[in-house]
Design a protein around this motif. Structure first.
Motif, mmCIF file in Angstrom:
data_model
loop_
_atom_site.group_PDB
_atom_site.id
_atom_site.type_symbol
_atom_site.label_atom_id
_atom_site.label_comp_id
_atom_site.label_asym_id
_atom_site.label_seq_id
_atom_site.Cartn_x
_atom_site.Cartn_y
_atom_site.Cartn_z
ATOM 1 N N UNK A 112 2.323 6.728 -14.494
ATOM 2 C CA UNK A 112 3.671 6.371 -14.062
ATOM 3 C C UNK A 112 4.574 6.302 -15.280
ATOM 4 N N UNK A 113 5.683 7.049 -15.234
ATOM 5 C CA UNK A 113 6.583 6.985 -16.377
ATOM 6 C C UNK A 113 7.393 5.684 -16.328
ATOM 7 N N UNK A 114 7.963 5.279 -17.448
ATOM 8 C CA UNK A 114 8.671 4.000 -17.515
ATOM 9 C C UNK A 114 9.809 3.867 -16.500
ATOM 10 N N UNK A 115 10.496 4.962 -16.204
ATOM 11 C CA UNK A 115 11.579 4.898 -15.221
ATOM 12 C C UNK A 115 11.032 4.576 -13.828
ATOM 13 N N UNK A 116 9.888 5.156 -13.479
ATOM 14 C CA UNK A 116 9.251 4.856 -12.205
ATOM 15 C C UNK A 116 8.876 3.379 -12.130
ATOM 16 N N UNK A 117 8.274 2.861 -13.205
ATOM 17 C CA UNK A 117 7.850 1.456 -13.234
ATOM 18 C C UNK A 117 9.066 0.542 -13.066
ATOM 19 N N UNK A 118 10.148 0.841 -13.755
ATOM 20 C CA UNK A 118 11.365 0.031 -13.641
ATOM 21 C C UNK A 118 11.942 0.083 -12.231
ATOM 22 N N UNK A 119 11.943 1.256 -11.638
ATOM 23 C CA UNK A 119 12.473 1.402 -10.279
ATOM 24 C C UNK A 119 11.597 0.660 -9.280
ATOM 25 N N UNK A 120 10.296 0.774 -9.429
ATOM 26 C CA UNK A 120 9.386 0.061 -8.533
ATOM 27 C C UNK A 120 9.533 -1.450 -8.700
ATOM 28 N N UNK A 121 9.692 -1.915 -9.936
ATOM 29 C CA UNK A 121 9.903 -3.350 -10.175
ATOM 30 C C UNK A 121 11.191 -3.819 -9.499
ATOM 31 N N UNK A 122 12.217 -2.991 -9.512
ATOM 32 C CA UNK A 122 13.479 -3.315 -8.835
ATOM 33 C C UNK A 122 13.262 -3.452 -7.328
ATOM 34 N N UNK A 123 12.516 -2.525 -6.749
ATOM 35 C CA UNK A 123 12.223 -2.579 -5.310
ATOM 36 C C UNK A 123 11.423 -3.846 -4.977
ATOM 37 N N UNK A 124 10.444 -4.172 -5.798
ATOM 38 C CA UNK A 124 9.641 -5.382 -5.585
ATOM 39 C C UNK A 124 10.532 -6.622 -5.673
ATOM 40 N N UNK A 125 11.462 -6.648 -6.633
ATOM 41 C CA UNK A 125 12.389 -7.773 -6.758
ATOM 42 C C UNK A 125 13.228 -7.932 -5.491
ATOM 43 N N UNK A 126 13.765 -6.842 -4.991
ATOM 44 C CA UNK A 126 14.592 -6.907 -3.772
ATOM 45 C C UNK A 126 13.765 -7.389 -2.580
ATOM 46 N N UNK A 127 12.528 -6.920 -2.479
ATOM 47 C CA UNK A 127 11.666 -7.350 -1.373
ATOM 48 C C UNK A 127 11.324 -8.835 -1.506
ATOM 49 N N UNK A 128 11.096 -9.294 -2.718
ATOM 50 C CA UNK A 128 10.809 -10.715 -2.947
ATOM 51 C C UNK A 128 12.002 -11.574 -2.543
ATOM 52 N N UNK A 172 0.925 -18.060 7.027
ATOM 53 C CA UNK A 172 0.517 -16.671 7.251
ATOM 54 C C UNK A 172 1.231 -16.060 8.451
ATOM 55 N N UNK A 173 1.423 -16.841 9.506
ATOM 56 C CA UNK A 173 2.101 -16.292 10.693
ATOM 57 C C UNK A 173 3.530 -15.869 10.379
ATOM 58 N N UNK A 174 4.175 -16.571 9.453
ATOM 59 C CA UNK A 174 5.530 -16.205 9.057
ATOM 60 C C UNK A 174 5.529 -14.908 8.248
ATOM 61 N N UNK A 175 4.524 -14.738 7.408
ATOM 62 C CA UNK A 175 4.385 -13.494 6.641
ATOM 63 C C UNK A 175 4.181 -12.325 7.605
ATOM 64 N N UNK A 176 3.372 -12.532 8.627
ATOM 65 C CA UNK A 176 3.152 -11.474 9.620
ATOM 66 C C UNK A 176 4.437 -11.139 10.367
ATOM 67 N N UNK A 177 5.255 -12.147 10.640
ATOM 68 C CA UNK A 177 6.538 -11.890 11.300
ATOM 69 C C UNK A 177 7.460 -11.048 10.416
ATOM 70 N N UNK A 178 7.489 -11.353 9.125
ATOM 71 C CA UNK A 178 8.313 -10.577 8.205
ATOM 72 C C UNK A 178 7.830 -9.130 8.146
ATOM 73 N N UNK A 179 6.538 -8.927 8.230
ATOM 74 C CA UNK A 179 5.954 -7.589 8.100
ATOM 75 C C UNK A 179 5.990 -6.787 9.394
#
Length: 95
Positions: free
Chosen positions: A36-52, A73-80
């Motif tokens: 994974x190139x650094x730009x991919x890692x940064x973009x994926x980290x951004x997506x993970x941040x938004x999801x968090x 856990x039931x709340x996590x399942x609802x989000x998913x």
């Protein structure tokens, strides 16, 4: 998280998240032979941040709606529920 008044703490969280995502990507390189190139890692980290951020909003809302004081856990399942593959995998872990 990431939106507070303390910019230094936000920067530290982003840096730690990017490092964690990079570490996971590096581990996957050995298993899958892909780098994974650094730009991919940064973009994926951004997506993970938004999801968090979404989880930080949705989980307490679902818990409150279910008259619970703690998200579970039931709340996590609802989000998913909008992602069938993720929901299936999480259900396997919960069961």
């Amino acid at each position: 998280m990431f939106d507070g008044e303390d910019g230094d703490q936000d920067d530290a969280l982003r840096s730690a998240l990017r490092h964690a995502v990079g570490t996971i990507c590096d581990a996957g390189k050995g298993r899958h032979g892909l780098e994974a190139d650094p730009e991919f890692v940064s973009t994926l980290a951004y997506v993970v941040e938004k999801y968090a951020k979404r989880l930080a909003t949705d989980l307490p809302a679902f818990a409150k709606h279910g008259k619970r004081s703690v998200a579970g856990a039931e709340d996590v399942l609802l989000v998913a529920r909008d992602n069938p593959d993720l929901l299936r995998r999480l259900t396997e872990v919960v069961d």
